[in-house]
Design a protein around this motif. Structure first.
Motif, mmCIF file in Angstrom:
data_model
loop_
_atom_site.group_PDB
_atom_site.id
_atom_site.type_symbol
_atom_site.label_atom_id
_atom_site.label_comp_id
_atom_site.label_asym_id
_atom_site.label_seq_id
_atom_site.Cartn_x
_atom_site.Cartn_y
_atom_site.Cartn_z
ATOM 1 N N ASN A 122 0.789 -1.236 0.000
ATOM 2 C CA ASN A 122 0.000 0.000 0.000
ATOM 3 C C ASN A 122 0.814 1.275 0.000
ATOM 4 N N SER A 123 2.055 1.183 0.419
ATOM 5 C CA SER A 123 2.885 2.391 0.495
ATOM 6 C C SER A 123 4.303 2.005 0.116
ATOM 7 N N GLY A 124 5.116 3.011 -0.093
ATOM 8 C CA GLY A 124 6.503 2.737 -0.442
ATOM 9 C C GLY A 124 7.212 1.956 0.650
ATOM 10 N N ALA A 125 7.105 2.468 1.878
ATOM 11 C CA ALA A 125 7.794 1.804 2.987
ATOM 12 C C ALA A 125 7.332 0.354 3.119
ATOM 13 N N GLU A 126 6.061 0.122 2.826
ATOM 14 C CA GLU A 126 5.548 -1.250 2.942
ATOM 15 C C GLU A 126 6.196 -2.171 1.906
ATOM 16 N N ALA A 127 6.456 -1.662 0.722
ATOM 17 C CA ALA A 127 7.141 -2.474 -0.287
ATOM 18 C C ALA A 127 8.566 -2.792 0.171
ATOM 19 N N VAL A 128 9.210 -1.805 0.812
ATOM 20 C CA VAL A 128 10.563 -2.036 1.337
ATOM 21 C C VAL A 128 10.513 -3.092 2.447
ATOM 22 N N GLU A 129 9.496 -2.978 3.312
ATOM 23 C CA GLU A 129 9.352 -3.969 4.391
ATOM 24 C C GLU A 129 9.145 -5.362 3.796
ATOM 25 N N GLY B 65 20.875 7.458 2.226
ATOM 26 C CA GLY B 65 19.747 6.690 1.689
ATOM 27 C C GLY B 65 18.467 6.909 2.487
ATOM 28 N N PHE B 66 17.349 6.779 1.789
ATOM 29 C CA PHE B 66 16.029 6.881 2.434
ATOM 30 C C PHE B 66 15.167 5.754 1.899
ATOM 31 N N HIS B 67 14.635 4.934 2.813
ATOM 32 C CA HIS B 67 13.842 3.789 2.360
ATOM 33 C C HIS B 67 12.527 3.660 3.107
ATOM 34 N N GLY B 68 12.101 4.722 3.764
ATOM 35 C CA GLY B 68 10.825 4.677 4.452
ATOM 36 C C GLY B 68 10.979 4.820 5.945
ATOM 37 N N LYS B 69 9.839 4.865 6.621
ATOM 38 C CA LYS B 69 9.843 5.157 8.055
ATOM 39 C C LYS B 69 9.095 4.123 8.881
ATOM 40 N N VAL C 139 19.608 -0.090 -2.130
ATOM 41 C CA VAL C 139 20.128 1.149 -2.742
ATOM 42 C C VAL C 139 19.082 1.858 -3.585
ATOM 43 N N GLU C 140 19.163 3.166 -3.572
ATOM 44 C CA GLU C 140 18.398 3.980 -4.521
ATOM 45 C C GLU C 140 19.340 4.328 -5.672
ATOM 46 N N PRO C 141 18.898 4.155 -6.900
ATOM 47 C CA PRO C 141 19.749 4.555 -8.036
ATOM 48 C C PRO C 141 19.981 6.069 -8.041
ATOM 49 N N GLY D 237 16.676 10.270 -3.350
ATOM 50 C CA GLY D 237 15.733 11.377 -3.352
ATOM 51 C C GLY D 237 15.890 12.220 -2.095
ATOM 52 N N GLU D 238 15.479 11.658 -0.967
ATOM 53 C CA GLU D 238 15.491 12.418 0.287
ATOM 54 C C GLU D 238 16.907 12.744 0.757
ATOM 55 N N GLY D 239 17.877 12.053 0.220
ATOM 56 C CA GLY D 239 19.269 12.311 0.593
ATOM 57 C C GLY D 239 19.876 13.465 -0.196
ATOM 58 N N VAL E 218 16.838 -2.792 -5.230
ATOM 59 C CA VAL E 218 16.914 -1.471 -5.847
ATOM 60 C C VAL E 218 15.607 -0.735 -5.548
ATOM 61 N N ASP E 219 15.720 0.288 -4.729
ATOM 62 C CA ASP E 219 14.546 1.049 -4.310
ATOM 63 C C ASP E 219 14.280 2.147 -5.334
ATOM 64 N N GLU E 220 13.267 1.902 -6.161
ATOM 65 C CA GLU E 220 12.892 2.846 -7.227
ATOM 66 C C GLU E 220 11.595 3.574 -6.873
ATOM 67 N N ILE E 221 11.313 3.639 -5.593
ATOM 68 C CA ILE E 221 10.046 4.237 -5.162
ATOM 69 C C ILE E 221 9.930 5.687 -5.621
ATOM 70 N N GLN E 222 11.034 6.416 -5.550
ATOM 71 C CA GLN E 222 10.984 7.816 -5.991
ATOM 72 C C GLN E 222 11.520 7.988 -7.417
ATOM 73 N N SER E 223 12.562 7.236 -7.750
ATOM 74 C CA SER E 223 13.230 7.441 -9.042
ATOM 75 C C SER E 223 12.532 6.729 -10.193
ATOM 76 N N ALA F 74 6.493 2.517 -6.125
ATOM 77 C CA ALA F 74 5.288 3.033 -5.466
ATOM 78 C C ALA F 74 4.955 4.389 -6.089
ATOM 79 N N LYS F 75 4.578 5.335 -5.283
ATOM 80 C CA LYS F 75 4.309 6.715 -5.711
ATOM 81 C C LYS F 75 3.494 6.782 -7.011
ATOM 82 N N THR F 76 4.143 7.137 -8.156
ATOM 83 C CA THR F 76 3.403 7.310 -9.405
ATOM 84 C C THR F 76 2.705 6.028 -9.877
HETATM 85 N N1 PMP Z 1 11.923 4.742 -0.580
HETATM 86 C C1 PMP Z 1 12.201 5.887 -1.219
HETATM 87 C C2 PMP Z 1 13.356 5.925 -2.157
HETATM 88 C C3 PMP Z 1 11.406 7.012 -1.022
HETATM 89 O O1 PMP Z 1 11.704 8.156 -1.652
HETATM 90 C C4 PMP Z 1 10.299 6.927 -0.153
HETATM 91 C C5 PMP Z 1 9.398 8.116 0.123
HETATM 92 N N2 PMP Z 1 9.969 9.363 0.031
HETATM 93 C C6 PMP Z 1 10.049 5.710 0.482
HETATM 94 C C7 PMP Z 1 10.872 4.644 0.251
HETATM 95 C C8 PMP Z 1 8.881 5.545 1.412
HETATM 96 O O2 PMP Z 1 7.674 5.600 0.712
HETATM 97 P P1 PMP Z 1 6.319 5.941 1.482
HETATM 98 O O3 PMP Z 1 6.429 7.365 1.929
HETATM 99 O O4 PMP Z 1 5.232 5.713 0.466
HETATM 100 O O5 PMP Z 1 6.231 4.997 2.630
#
Ligand code: PMP
Length: 528
Positions: free
Chosen positions: A118-125, A211-215, A286-288, A291-293, A319-324, A348-350
């Motif tokens: 349902n969310s980006g962080a959830e896909a990472v989890e 790196g940023f992969h969710g909260k 890794v994020e290619p 974003g948040e970094g 490879v975390d492509e949630i933002q990229s 996720a996102k788009t």
């Molecule tokens: N991974 C990356 C690379 C992100 O940019 C984000 C959100 N900024 C997340 C994970 C987390 O996604 P969400 O906010 O939908 O949980």
């Protein structure tokens, strides 16, 4: 506008207050394309050009007509949104379509299995959990193999077909007292004990600095930002954070953290102790493009080093492509253009077209454990509404011979050219321009030692980027934000519909901000 007095403010009032301090606590009442409309004090709609782009979730623009039409159609048809534990042909179609595009970009044919969330962080989890399930199963198989070898070594000594290598005992600090069989049992017990200690170690993740992969509980431990991560350290497995472009640090971390299991093997009639690599590392995340970094592109060289290193130590790459991802940089996966291939991907996102909340974790067949499907799920994941919307998003990206990807690249180039021109004129204020396609950032130089006390105060206040964002919103009707973990970097992630006029509007704002910083007019930046 303030809330009506009779409504108590309970939905994150502190955050609203912080935003208000930077002039960002406005209410948006309508959105269309690259425009958000806020309400002014007289209750009139004021258009704001959106470069924050829903933090990356509206690459196609707010309320894209075809996405909205599809949503309306689905609702009008009475589509069963929540029909868990039934066939999900739309989810299959979505997974197949994602595979078709990914195969095209990677030049491979290996299937990627899809787990929806349902969310980006959830896909990472989900990726973290799957990688840990896989690691656990590999450990169990290895432990079983070692136990069988140990038993046959002990049996060989008991039957007199093998003896114990004295060096094996010395190596483990053991002294044999009885006969050969007693020595074999001693060795067996000691290796078993040591292996139990090794196996009890928690998994370790590798991730990049910045790196940023969710909260969520596990994903926030992969997110480098201390402020987000440290308070929750005890909730989940830890990561070692590696700086960019430092393959030597990768090797160092490996040398420090690697683990072994001890096996007893019989060779030439002697029982010896051999080492088997223990999979301590659960995944390299890794994020290619971070974003948040601070919008930092992974170098192709370091991407290759990460890939080779991970393959050599048997650690899957997530490879975390949630933002990229989702076309933002001109391809579905930003990593495919860097030559990086993931064992896992997160999107996720788009993917949700700016209206559905959805995400997906993809695992390549070689790593896939079907058992995961039984132990991981969510009430809301894989619902028909989100899947159909995501299918529409992919259709829009792929339409007209993949026009949207080309638009993202071309509009990104135009936006970048403008950012570069501002930097050229203000090298004293702007440190760097970074990114790819429609994922761009400008880093401002640290102003905390500015000769102007008012600029110094803004820079030292800890909300530098937010103050700039507040000014751009107030004075130029432009919406942008600093990246979450690098507050001196403003992000620009507009939709593919970005016009030249909108780029010019941002340019006017940025040039004024640069002039204010240069001239030490911090009071104008903060004036409400
Ligand atoms: N991974 C990356 C690379 C992100 O940019 C984000 C959100 N900024 C997340 C994970 C987390 O996604 P969400 O906010 O939908 O949980």
């Amino acid at each position: 506008a303030p809330e009506a007095p009779e409504v108590p403010e309970l939905a994150e009032p502190y955050l609203r207050e912080v935003l208000a301090g930077a002039g960002l606590a406005v209410e948006y009442v309508r959105a269309e394309g690259n425009t958000l409309y806020l309400l002014d004090d007289e209750g009139r709609e004021v258009p704001v050009t959106d470069f924050a782009g829903g933090y990356g979730s509206v690459l196609l623009g707010h309320n894209h007509p075809a996405v909205v039409a599809r949503a309306q159609e689905l609702l009008a048809q009475g589509t069963p949104v929540h029909a868990q534990f039934s066939r999900h042909p739309y989810a299959n179609r979505l997974a197949a379509e994602l595979n078709r595009i990914i195969h095209r970009e990677l030049g491979t044919e290996e299937p990627y299995f899809a787990i929806f969330g349902n969310s980006g962080a959830e896909a990472v989890e989900a990726a973290v959990k799957h990688a840990e399930l896989d690691r656990g199963m590999r450990i169990a198989a290895l432990a079983e193999e070692i136990a069988a070898q140990r038993e046959s070594a002990v049996a060989a000594v008991a039957s007199g077909t093998a003896t114990v290598d004295p060096a094996a005992l010395t190596r483990l600090g053991l002294t044999a007292t009885g006969d050969a069989s007693a020595a074999a049992h001693l060795l067996a017990a000691e290796t078993e004990r040591r292996n139990a200690v090794a196996v009890a170690r928690p998994p370790l993740f590798l991730a990049l600095e910045g790196g940023f992969h969710g909260k969520l509980a596990a994903s926030v431990q992969l997110t480098h930002n201390e402020g987000y991560r440290a308070p929750f350290r005890s909730l989940a497995a830890q990561a070692r954070f590696v700086p960019h472009d430092r393959p030597d640090v990768l090797k160092e971390v490996y040398a420090e953290e690697r683990g072994v299991l001890l096996a007893l093997t019989v060779a030439d009639g002697r029982v010896t102790v051999t080492e088997r690599e223990f999979p301590v590392f659960c995944a390299f995340v890794v994020e290619p493009i971070q974003g948040e970094g601070g919008i930092r592109v992974l170098s192709e060289e370091f991407a290759r080093e990460i890939q080779e290193f991970s393959a050599a130590i048997g650690c899957p790459v997530v490879v975390d492509e949630i933002q990229s991802g989702m076309g933002r940089t001109g391809t579905l996966l930003a990593s495919s253009a860097l030559g990086l291939r993931g064992d896992y991907y997160t999107l996720a996102k788009t993917l949700g077209g700016g209206i559905a909340k959805t995400s997906v974790m993809l695992v390549r067949q070689a790593y896939y454990r079907k058992e995961f499907e039984i132990v991981h799920s969510s009430t809301f994941a894989k619902d028909s509404f989100s899947c159909h919307i995501a299918l529409k998003v992919l259709e829009l990206l792929e339409a007209d011979d993949r026009l949207a990807y080309r638009r993202a690249a071309e509009r990104g180039d135009a936006l970048r050219a403008m950012l570069e021109s501002v930097r050229t004129d203000h090298p004293d204020v702007i440190e760097d321009v970074r990114g790819r396609g429609l994922m761009l950032g400008i880093e401002f130089r640290d102003q905390s030692a500015s000769t102007s006390p008012t600029v110094r105060a803004v820079a030292q206040g800890g909300l530098f980027g937010y103050v700039l964002a507040g000014h751009l919103l107030r004075a130029h009707r432009v919406r942008t934000f600093p990246t979450a973990s690098a507050l001196n970097t403003l992000r620009f992630e507009p939709s593919v519909g970005l016009s030249d006029a909108e780029i010019a509007q941002l340019e006017t704002g940025l040039r004024e901000v640069c002039a204010l910083l240069r001239d030490g007019r911090g009071d104008t930046l903060t004036a409400a």
